[in-house]
Design a protein around this motif. Structure first.
Motif, PDB file in Angstrom:
ATOM      1  N   LYS A   1      29.598  78.244  47.966  1.00  0.00           N
ATOM      2  CA  LYS A   1      28.328  78.533  48.102  1.00  0.00           C
ATOM      3  C   LYS A   1      28.169  79.811  49.259  1.00  0.00           C
ATOM      4  N   ASN A   2      27.274  80.638  49.051  1.00  0.00           N
ATOM      5  CA  ASN A   2      26.892  81.765  50.166  1.00  0.00           C
ATOM      6  C   ASN A   2      28.210  82.243  50.725  1.00  0.00           C
ATOM      7  N   GLY A   3      29.204  82.758  49.869  1.00  0.00           N
ATOM      8  CA  GLY A   3      30.306  83.446  50.679  1.00  0.00           C
ATOM      9  C   GLY A   3      30.201  84.889  50.149  1.00  0.00           C
ATOM     10  N   THR A   4      31.357  85.737  50.687  1.00  0.00           N
ATOM     11  CA  THR A   4      31.418  86.949  50.326  1.00  0.00           C
ATOM     12  C   THR A   4      32.855  87.317  49.742  1.00  0.00           C
ATOM     13  N   ASN A   5      32.802  88.337  49.358  1.00  0.00           N
ATOM     14  CA  ASN A   5      34.095  88.685  48.675  1.00  0.00           C
ATOM     15  C   ASN A   5      35.114  89.030  49.586  1.00  0.00           C
ATOM     16  N   ASN A   6      34.855  89.490  50.855  1.00  0.00           N
ATOM     17  CA  ASN A   6      35.761  89.649  51.779  1.00  0.00           C
ATOM     18  C   ASN A   6      36.266  88.475  52.625  1.00  0.00           C
ATOM     19  N   VAL A   7      35.399  87.598  52.586  1.00  0.00           N
ATOM     20  CA  VAL A   7      35.936  86.338  53.220  1.00  0.00           C
ATOM     21  C   VAL A   7      36.760  85.438  52.264  1.00  0.00           C
ATOM     22  N   GLY A   8      36.568  85.660  51.079  1.00  0.00           N
ATOM     23  CA  GLY A   8      37.445  85.076  50.104  1.00  0.00           C
ATOM     24  C   GLY A   8      38.790  86.051  49.938  1.00  0.00           C
ATOM     25  N   GLU A   9      38.762  87.231  50.144  1.00  0.00           N
ATOM     26  CA  GLU A   9      40.047  87.906  49.954  1.00  0.00           C
ATOM     27  C   GLU A   9      40.970  87.613  51.345  1.00  0.00           C
ATOM     28  N   PHE A  10      39.992  87.372  52.541  1.00  0.00           N
ATOM     29  CA  PHE A  10      41.006  87.004  53.876  1.00  0.00           C
ATOM     30  C   PHE A  10      41.517  85.614  53.444  1.00  0.00           C
ATOM     31  N   LEU A  11      40.698  84.586  53.138  1.00  0.00           N
ATOM     32  CA  LEU A  11      41.355  83.181  53.116  1.00  0.00           C
ATOM     33  C   LEU A  11      42.528  83.057  52.109  1.00  0.00           C
ATOM     34  N   ALA A  12      42.111  84.049  50.979  1.00  0.00           N
ATOM     35  CA  ALA A  12      43.466  84.064  50.029  1.00  0.00           C
ATOM     36  C   ALA A  12      44.451  84.361  50.497  1.00  0.00           C
ATOM     37  N   LEU A  13      44.473  85.619  50.988  1.00  0.00           N
ATOM     38  CA  LEU A  13      45.793  86.090  51.885  1.00  0.00           C
ATOM     39  C   LEU A  13      46.420  85.146  53.097  1.00  0.00           C
ATOM     40  N   VAL A  14      45.748  84.404  53.877  1.00  0.00           N
ATOM     41  CA  VAL A  14      45.969  83.460  54.748  1.00  0.00           C
ATOM     42  C   VAL A  14      46.627  82.224  53.866  1.00  0.00           C
ATOM     43  N   HIS A  15      46.149  81.814  52.928  1.00  0.00           N
ATOM     44  CA  HIS A  15      46.459  80.626  52.148  1.00  0.00           C
ATOM     45  C   HIS A  15      47.974  81.054  51.424  1.00  0.00           C
ATOM     46  N   GLY A  16      47.799  82.291  50.950  1.00  0.00           N
ATOM     47  CA  GLY A  16      49.095  82.971  50.489  1.00  0.00           C
ATOM     48  C   GLY A  16      50.377  82.931  51.317  1.00  0.00           C
ATOM     49  N   LEU A  17      49.981  83.400  52.716  1.00  0.00           N
ATOM     50  CA  LEU A  17      50.921  83.280  53.761  1.00  0.00           C
ATOM     51  C   LEU A  17      51.502  81.832  53.970  1.00  0.00           C
TER      52      LEU A  17
ATOM     53  N   VAL B   1      31.317  75.038  54.981  1.00  0.00           N
ATOM     54  CA  VAL B   1      32.799  74.621  54.910  1.00  0.00           C
ATOM     55  C   VAL B   1      33.503  75.921  54.986  1.00  0.00           C
ATOM     56  N   LEU B   2      32.955  76.863  54.435  1.00  0.00           N
ATOM     57  CA  LEU B   2      33.667  78.320  54.525  1.00  0.00           C
ATOM     58  C   LEU B   2      33.980  78.709  56.032  1.00  0.00           C
ATOM     59  N   PHE B   3      32.961  78.439  56.917  1.00  0.00           N
ATOM     60  CA  PHE B   3      33.335  78.791  58.275  1.00  0.00           C
ATOM     61  C   PHE B   3      34.316  77.919  58.965  1.00  0.00           C
ATOM     62  N   ASP B   4      34.403  76.616  58.389  1.00  0.00           N
ATOM     63  CA  ASP B   4      35.499  75.740  58.874  1.00  0.00           C
ATOM     64  C   ASP B   4      36.935  76.328  58.371  1.00  0.00           C
ATOM     65  N   LEU B   5      37.065  76.729  57.184  1.00  0.00           N
ATOM     66  CA  LEU B   5      37.970  77.328  56.488  1.00  0.00           C
ATOM     67  C   LEU B   5      38.627  78.696  57.225  1.00  0.00           C
ATOM     68  N   ILE B   6      37.425  79.381  57.490  1.00  0.00           N
ATOM     69  CA  ILE B   6      37.791  80.755  58.566  1.00  0.00           C
ATOM     70  C   ILE B   6      38.361  80.292  59.879  1.00  0.00           C
ATOM     71  N   ALA B   7      37.765  79.543  60.348  1.00  0.00           N
ATOM     72  CA  ALA B   7      38.378  79.040  61.850  1.00  0.00           C
ATOM     73  C   ALA B   7      39.789  78.391  61.458  1.00  0.00           C
ATOM     74  N   ARG B   8      39.862  77.533  60.576  1.00  0.00           N
ATOM     75  CA  ARG B   8      41.512  77.181  60.402  1.00  0.00           C
ATOM     76  C   ARG B   8      42.418  78.094  59.977  1.00  0.00           C
ATOM     77  N   ALA B   9      41.949  79.176  59.118  1.00  0.00           N
ATOM     78  CA  ALA B   9      42.639  80.358  58.901  1.00  0.00           C
ATOM     79  C   ALA B   9      43.012  81.269  60.111  1.00  0.00           C
ATOM     80  N   GLU B  10      42.151  81.508  60.788  1.00  0.00           N
ATOM     81  CA  GLU B  10      42.507  82.164  62.129  1.00  0.00           C
ATOM     82  C   GLU B  10      43.477  81.614  63.127  1.00  0.00           C
TER      83      GLU B  10
END
Length: 141
Positions: free
Chosen positions: A43-59, A100-109
């Motif tokens: 909920k309450n996300g953006t495409n850019n955040v999703g693209e970033f998380l997808a890229l880090v998840h892929g790596l 939860v998205l901000f937690d995932l962003i912090a984990r990805a960073e």
């Protein structure tokens, strides 16, 4: 359709209904479109955040499985820049709905700061090759 891409590669993409809105992302084998991973619906996300998380998840996926030389495609220049800078420069406001998205962003960073990778991150040329294989296929044309 682009046919000269490396046969062994993955592609990532995100989809978001609204901005902000419900966001999801996935990674697929580029040549077969077989889904490798999927996360959503946030909920309450953006495409850019999703693209970033997808890229880090892929790596992370490629590193975990020992695919150090496998390229990863994205159609997002923003996600590529955020990964390069090891920082998601989102203007998204943190809310109870997207904590939860901000937690995932912090984990990805953190993953980007504490890991190395050799995988080439390549820009998908949508104009010449069509939609990226990981596309969710929901665009209105």
């Amino acid at each position: 359709m682009f046919s000269d891409f490396p046969k062994k590669s993955i592609s990532v993409d995100a989809a978001c209904s609204g901005n902000p809105g419900t966001m999801e992302y996935q990674g697929v084998e580029t040549n077969t479109k077989r889904r490798i991973f999927y996360q959503g619906k946030f909920k309450n996300g953006t495409n850019n955040v999703g693209e970033f998380l997808a890229l880090v998840h892929g790596l992370g996926y490629l590193k975990k499985h020992g695919y150090d030389d496998v390229p990863i495609f994205t159609d997002s220049k923003t996600a590529m820049a955020w990964v390069r800078d090891k920082k998601a420069k989102t203007k998204l406001e943190r809310t109870a709905d997207n904590a939860v998205l901000f937690d995932l962003i912090a984990r990805a960073e953190n993953w980007l700061r504490t890991n190395t990778y050799k995988n080439p991150i390549l820009k998908w040329d949508t104009e010449n090759w069509g939609e990226i294989p990981a596309d969710f296929g929901r665009k209105n044309h």
